[in-house]
Write an enzyme that holds these catalytic residues in place. Structure first.
Site, PDB file in Angstrom:
ATOM      1  N   GLU A  16       0.856  -1.198   0.000  1.00 28.52           N
ATOM      2  CA  GLU A  16       0.000   0.000   0.000  1.00 28.52           C
ATOM      3  C   GLU A  16       0.880   1.232   0.000  1.00 28.52           C
ATOM      4  O   GLU A  16       1.925   1.276   0.655  1.00 28.52           O
ATOM      5  CB  GLU A  16      -0.905   0.025   1.225  1.00 28.52           C
ATOM      6  CG  GLU A  16      -1.637   1.376   1.346  1.00 28.52           C
ATOM      7  CD  GLU A  16      -2.933   1.321   2.112  1.00 28.52           C
ATOM      8  OE1 GLU A  16      -3.048   0.474   3.000  1.00 28.52           O
ATOM      9  OE2 GLU A  16      -3.827   2.139   1.798  1.00 28.52           O
TER      10      GLU A  16
ATOM     11  N   ASN B   9     -12.464  -2.047  -0.714  1.00 26.36           N
ATOM     12  CA  ASN B   9     -11.635  -2.269   0.474  1.00 26.36           C
ATOM     13  C   ASN B   9     -12.470  -1.990   1.715  1.00 26.36           C
ATOM     14  O   ASN B   9     -13.095  -0.931   1.818  1.00 26.36           O
ATOM     15  CB  ASN B   9     -10.425  -1.322   0.474  1.00 26.36           C
ATOM     16  CG  ASN B   9      -9.574  -1.509   1.721  1.00 26.36           C
ATOM     17  OD1 ASN B   9      -9.025  -2.591   1.942  1.00 26.36           O
ATOM     18  ND2 ASN B   9      -9.475  -0.478   2.545  1.00 26.36           N
ATOM     19  N   GLU B  10     -12.484  -2.929   2.609  1.00 20.75           N
ATOM     20  CA  GLU B  10     -13.177  -2.764   3.891  1.00 20.75           C
ATOM     21  C   GLU B  10     -14.540  -2.095   3.703  1.00 20.75           C
ATOM     22  O   GLU B  10     -14.842  -1.077   4.324  1.00 20.75           O
ATOM     23  CB  GLU B  10     -12.302  -1.976   4.871  1.00 20.75           C
ATOM     24  CG  GLU B  10     -11.060  -2.747   5.257  1.00 20.75           C
ATOM     25  CD  GLU B  10     -10.174  -2.060   6.289  1.00 20.75           C
ATOM     26  OE1 GLU B  10     -10.401  -0.880   6.575  1.00 20.75           O
ATOM     27  OE2 GLU B  10      -9.250  -2.710   6.785  1.00 20.75           O
TER      28      GLU B  10
END
Ligand code: AHR
Length: 836
Positions: free
Chosen positions: A229, A572-573
C-alpha cells in the site's frame, strides 16, 4: 473475547479516558433501560466515529462481564482483592480450560483478558480442580490483562511494578496484588523471577506429535503473499526510486513545494509556478526560473532535497532528466549537479545545452566517484551560471521553464522508471505467491465534498510516460503521490516477484473522516457505471487480447504480452462506516456481474460478506494486540468449509497509536506467528494471507507497526519480516496433524510430498523456555535443523541502527527414529525441518 480491533483512522486522543468512561456509562445506562445504543449512536452522541462507539461498547460489555464474574465462587480464597494487572493475556489458559473441560470434566478456571501495552512475563498456577498444580504460560506481550478469577494463583515477575521490584530487592516478596485500577477480586501470589524460573524448570516436557503419514489436506499454494500500500511513503520516497520530490510541480498550485531557489555568491533569481507555460494538458503548470542577475562566478538555480534527504552513494551513476524551454534565445548551458545540501561539495555535475523556446526533454548522466561515505544531506540543482557562455547570454530577465525534473539512482534490474533494489530484494526473499496492490485505504481516497471520490487511486492516470501522469493527493495518508509507481509498475513488480497480481479496484466507497453518516461517501447506484467500466478497462489493460484498445496502451507502455491473470478485489473494507448495505445491494453486485460476464476466468474478492451474489473469496482484516491475534490462531478451525475461501488480506499485531514506530518488537511478531500457525493449519479454506503494512519510511510513518523499515539509503526487516520469511520459505504442499499433551505452544506442520521435507513451526509466546519431545510419527529421521527467531525479551526489535538484533539462527538437533528433544526458547518462533 473481542480480539479483532478494526483500525480506527481517527483514534481517541490520549486524554480520552474520561470520555471513554462516560461513553461506557452511557451505553450501560442505555442497555439497562433495555435499549442499548448502537456503536454509531454512541459515536454520534460523543461526536466520534462508529468504530469508536463500538469499541466503547466492547469495553462496557467486558466491564459488565467482569462484574458478573466477580461474583463467581471464590470460596477458600482468603487473599481476595481486586486486581487489574498489566501483564500478557491468558491465551493458553483459554485453550487449557477448553481442553481440560472436555477431557476431564469441569472448567479449569476463568481468566479474561483486555488489551493494552506492557511486556511482562506471567505464569498462572492452577490451584484447584483437575489441573491443580499445572503451570500455564500466558502470552506475555504488551497487553493489559484483567484477571477476573479467584481460582488461580498468578506468578507475576517482580518487575511488574516498582513497589514489587523494591520488595524483591529487600527480599520481601508481596503476597498480594497491589495493582492499580482495582476493580475486581482476584487471589494472587506474587513470586519473584527466580521462583517462576524454578516453576518453569519443574514442569515436564510436553510431547508434540507430528503425524508425517496422514496429511490432513493440501496447503494452499497461494497462501503467503504480500500487500503493498502507498502508506508511510512505501512507494513515493520509498520503493519507487525517483529521488526528486514534486518533480512535476503539481503538488501545490501556489508554490513550488520542496524546491528552493539557489542564489550563489550574489546571483539573483526568482522561482515561481507558471500556469501559462504548461508542458501538456495534464501537467498544467511549470516552474519558471527568472534570472535577475548572474555574474561570472555566480550561480542561480533551483534545488530539491529529495524525500527527507537525497541519498548519494559513492561509485553510483544517477540518471537525470527534465523538460526545459527558455526565453530570449537563451540556449544554455544549464548545470545539473548533485551536491551536498550547502552546495560546498559537488558530488557530480554535467552541462546541458540546446534549449529553445519550445519544450524539449534533456538527460544527463551523473557519476559519483568512488570513495567516501554514503550520505543523505544532499540536493539536486539545475543552475545557470556564466561559465559556459558569454555574460550576454544570461541577460537579466532571462527565464527558463522546467518540468518533470527527475533523478534516478540504479534501479532493480536497471528497469527504467524503476524500483529500489534493496527493497525489491527484500520482497523477493519472502517468496510471495501473490502481490495485492495498491492499497487499502489508498484505493478509496478520502471523501471531499468538492470532489467526493477525487482522491481514489485512478489507475488510468497512473500509466504511460511519467510526463503524462498528473499525480494525486494521497488523502488517506496525507502526502502527494506522483503516480510514477502506477499500474504498470505494480504489474511489473508482481512479475519480477513471480507473484499473482491481486488488484484492488475502487468500488464506489471512499472514507469520510467527518463521519457525517448519511452515506455521502457512497457512489449512488445511478452513478456507479463509470467505475465499473474502469475496472473492466483495467482488466483489459492487464490481460486484454491483441485487438483491444487498452491492450494497445499496455503494449505501448512496454509489455505487449498479457500479464498474469489477476484476482480483482472489489473495494476495500466495505463494511466500514455503514458501507455494507450498498455493497450488498448494488456495488459488489454490479462489479461482480460485469467482471464475471466479461472475464469468467477472473476470481473476484469481496471485502465484506454479501448475500446478493456468490462470494468466491472473502477478504478479512485483523489488526489487534499480539495476544488477541494469537487467540485468532483458532479462528478458522470452525469456519464453514462450504463458504467462500478466505483471504486474510491484512493482519498484524499493533500497539495502540504507534504511528511513529516503523517496525515492532519481537513479542508482537510472535503474536503474528502464533496466528499464522492457524492460517497454515486451515489453509484448505484460508487460501491467501498477507501481513500489513509492508514498508515504512523511518520517522515518516502514519501507521505502526510495519514489516520493513527504510530510510533514503538502506532498509531492514523488522522481527515480523523474519517471521514472514520463516513461514513462507518453509512450507510444504500438505498439512500434517500436530497433537500435544501439553499447552503453551502454537504449532503447525507441513510436508513437501516430493522431497519428504517436513517443516514444523513452534511458537512460544511466553517468557520461559519450554521443553518438548518432538515425535515425528512415521519418520526415522535422526537429524533435524531448526531455524530459531528468539530473544530473552519480547521488546527486542530491529532498527536502522541495529538491523540484525532479531534474526533467525540455526540449531542442529540429533535424535533417533524421528524423535528429538528440544528446548523451545522463550519468546521464539522455531521452524524444525526434518526429512521423513
Ligand atoms: O494497512 C493500513 C490500512 O488498514 C489499510 O489501508 C486499510 O485497508 C486498513 O484499514
Amino acid at each position: 473475547m473481542d480480539v479483532v480491533v478494526p483500525p480506527d483512522p481517527d483514534p481517541a486522543p490520549p486524554d480520552g479516558a474520561d470520555e471513554n468512561a462516560a461513553a461506557r456509562k452511557a451505553w450501560r445506562d442505555s442497555a439497562a433501560a433495555g435499549e442499548p445504543l448502537t456503536g454509531k449512536a454512541l459515536g454520534d452522541r460523543f461526536k466520534r466515529s462508529e468504530w469508536w462507539g463500538r469499541n466503547r461498547i466492547k469495553e462496557a460489555r467486558r466491564e459488565l462481564q467482569a462484574e458478573q464474574e466477580t461474583g463467581d465462587d471464590v470460596a477458600g480464597e482468603t487473599d481476595q482483592q481486586d486486581a487489574r494487572v498489566p501483564v500478557g493475556a491468558g491465551v493458553e489458559l483459554e485453550e487449557e480450560r477448553r481442553r481440560r473441560a472436555s477431557s476431564r470434566g469441569g472448567p479449569l478456571t476463568r481468566v479474561n483478558v483486555n488489551t493494552a501495552g506492557h511486556n511482562l512475563p506471567m505464569w498462572i498456577i492452577c490451584t484447584r480442580g483437575a489441573a491443580a498444580g499445572r503451570r500455564v504460560d500466558v502470552f506475555t506481550s504488551a497487553d493489559m490483562l484483567t484477571l477476573t478469577c479467584a481460582q488461580v494463583n498468578a506468578h507475576l515477575a517482580c518487575e511488574l511494578f516498582p513497589q514489587r521490584r523494591r520488595a524483591r530487592e529487600k527480599g520481601t516478596v508481596p503476597t498480594r496484588c497491589a495493582a492499580p485500577g482495582r476493580r475486581r477480586r482476584c487471589s494472587c501470589r506474587i513470586a519473584d523471577s527466580a521462583a517462576t524460573a524454578a516453576d518453569a524448570a519443574a514442569t515436564d516436557p510436553q510431547t508434540l506429535t507430528v503425524d508425517t503419514l496422514s496429511p490432513a489436506h493440501a496447503v494452499s499454494p497461494t497462501l503467503y503473499g504480500l500487500f503493498f500500500e502507498e502508506i508511510n511513503h512505501a512507494g513515493v520516497g520509498g520503493m519507487y526510486a525517483e529521488l526528486i520530490r514534486n518533480r512535476a510541480f503539481m503538488e501545490s498550485a501556489t508554490a513550488p513545494a520542496w524546491w528552493a531557489i539557489v542564489q550563489d555568491r550574489g546571483g539573483s533569481a526568482t522561482a515561481s509556478l507558471d500556469g501559462e507555460q504548461a508542458l501538456n494538458a495534464v501537467l498544467t503548470r511549470s516552474l519558471r526560473l527568472r534570472v535577475n542577475s548572474v555574474e561570472s562566478g555566480q550561480r542561480v538555480g533551483i534545488a530539491n532535497g529529495g524525500y527527507f534527504g537525497l541519498p548519494v552513494v559513492p561509485g553510483r551513476t544517477y540518471q537525470a532528466s527534465f523538460f526545459a524551454k527558455a526565453s530570449n534565445g537563451f540556449t544554455g548551458p544549464l548545470t545539473v549537479s548533485i551536491e551536498d545540501a550547502g552546495g560546498r561539495r559537488v558530488h557530480s555535475t554535467a552541462r546541458v545545452s540546446g534549449l529553445t523556446s519550445t519544450w524539449q526533454r534533456f538527460t544527463a548522466t551523473l557519476r559519483v566517484p568512488p570513495g567516501g561515505k554514503p550520505s543523505t544531506n544532499n540536493r539536486f540543482v539545475i543552475g545557470i551560471d556564466q561559465q559556459g557562455g558569454k555574460p550576454s547570454e544570461v541577460a537579466p530577465g532571462t527565464s527558463v521553464w522546467l518540468q518533470v525534473v527527475s533523478l534516478f539512482p540504479p534501479t532493480y534490474n536497471d528497469e527504467p522508471n524503476g524500483l529500489r533494489p534493496d527493497m525489491v530484494e527484500k520482497l523477493k526473499a519472502l517468496n510471495p505467491r501473490f502481490l495485492r496492490f495498491p492499497g487499502g485505504n489508498y484505493v478509496q481516497g478520502l471523501y471531499d465534498p468538492s470532489d467526493p471520490w477525487g482522491t481514489r487511486f485512478d489507475w488510468k492516470k497512473s500509466i504511460g510516460p511519467i510526463w503524462t501522469r498528473p499525480g494525486h493527493y494521497n488523502a488517506s495518508w496525507s502526502y502527494w503521490s506522483d503516480d510514477g509507481l502506477g499500474l504498470y509498475e505494480y504489474l511489473r513488480l508482481a512479475e519480477d516477484l513471480d507473484a499473482t497480481p491481486v488488484i484492488g479496484v475502487f468500488a464506489g466507497f471512499s472514507i469520510d473522516r467527518q463521519r457525517i453518516g448519511n452515506g455521502r461517501e457512497i457512489v449512488p447506484e445511478a452513478d456507479l457505471g463509470p467505475y465499473v467500466e474502469d475496472a473492466l478497462d483495467l482488466i483489459e489493460y492487464v490481460i486484454g487480447p491483441v485487438t483491444s484498445p487498452w491492450r494497445a496502451r499496455r503494449a505501448a507502455d512496454g509489455h505487449p504480452e498479457p500479464f498474469a491473470t489477476p484476482l480483482i478485489e472489489i473495494g476495500n473494507e466495505d463494511n466500514a462506516r455503514g458501507g455494507s448495505s450498498s455493497y450488498n445491494a448494488y456495488r459488489y453486485a454490479r462489479f461482480h456481474d460485469a467482471i464475471k460476464a466479461a472475464y469468467p476466468q477472473i476470481t473476484t474478492i469481496a471485502t465484506t460478506a454479501v448475500t446478493s451474489r456468490p462470494m468466491e473469496v472473502l477478504d478479512e482484516h485483523l489488526y489487534s494486540s499480539p495476544t488477541s491475534l494469537a487467540v485468532q490462531a483458532h479462528r478458522y478451525d470452525t469456519y464453514d468449509r462450504n463458504g467462500p475461501n478466505i483471504f486474510v488480506g491484512e493482519y498484524a499485531a499493533r500497539r495502540g497509536n504507534s504511528q511513529d514506530i516503523s517496525t515492532g518488537p519481537l513479542g508482537y511478531s510472535l503474536g503474528e506467528a502464533a496466528f499464522m500457525t492457524g492460517l497454515e493449519r486451515n489453509s484448505d479454506i484460508v487460501t491467501m494471507a498477507s501481513y500489513a503494512p509492508l514498508f515504512s519510511f523511518v520517522g515518516q510513518t502514519q501507521w505502526g507497526f510495519n514489516m520493513i523499515g527504510f530510510d533514503p539509503l538502506t532498509s531492514y526487516g523488522g522481527a515480523s519480516y523474519y517471521v514472514q520469511q520463516m513461514f513462507a520459505r518453509n512450507v510444504g504442499d500438505q498439512v500434517l496433524p500436530v497433537t500435544s499433551d501439553g499447552t503453551g505452544l502454537f504449532c503447525s506442520s507441513t510436508i513437501q510430498t516430493a522431497t519428504g521435507e517436513v517443516h514444523t513451526k513452534i511458537v512460544n509466546t511466553g517468557n520461559s523456555p519450554q521443553s518438548v519431545r518432538l515425535d515425528f510419527a512415521g519418520s526415522r529421521a535422526s537429524t533435524a535443523r531448526v531455524q530459531v527467531l528468539s530473544d530473552p525479551g519480547p521488546e527486542a526489535s530491529n532498527t536502522l541502527a541495529d538491523p540484525t538484533r532479531v534474526i533467525p539462527r540455526i540449531v542442529d538437533l540429533r535424535g533417533s527414529d524421528g524423535q528429538f528433544s528440544y528446548q523451545v526458547p522463550a519468546n521464539s518462533l522455531s521452524v524444525v525441518t526434518i526429512r521423513r
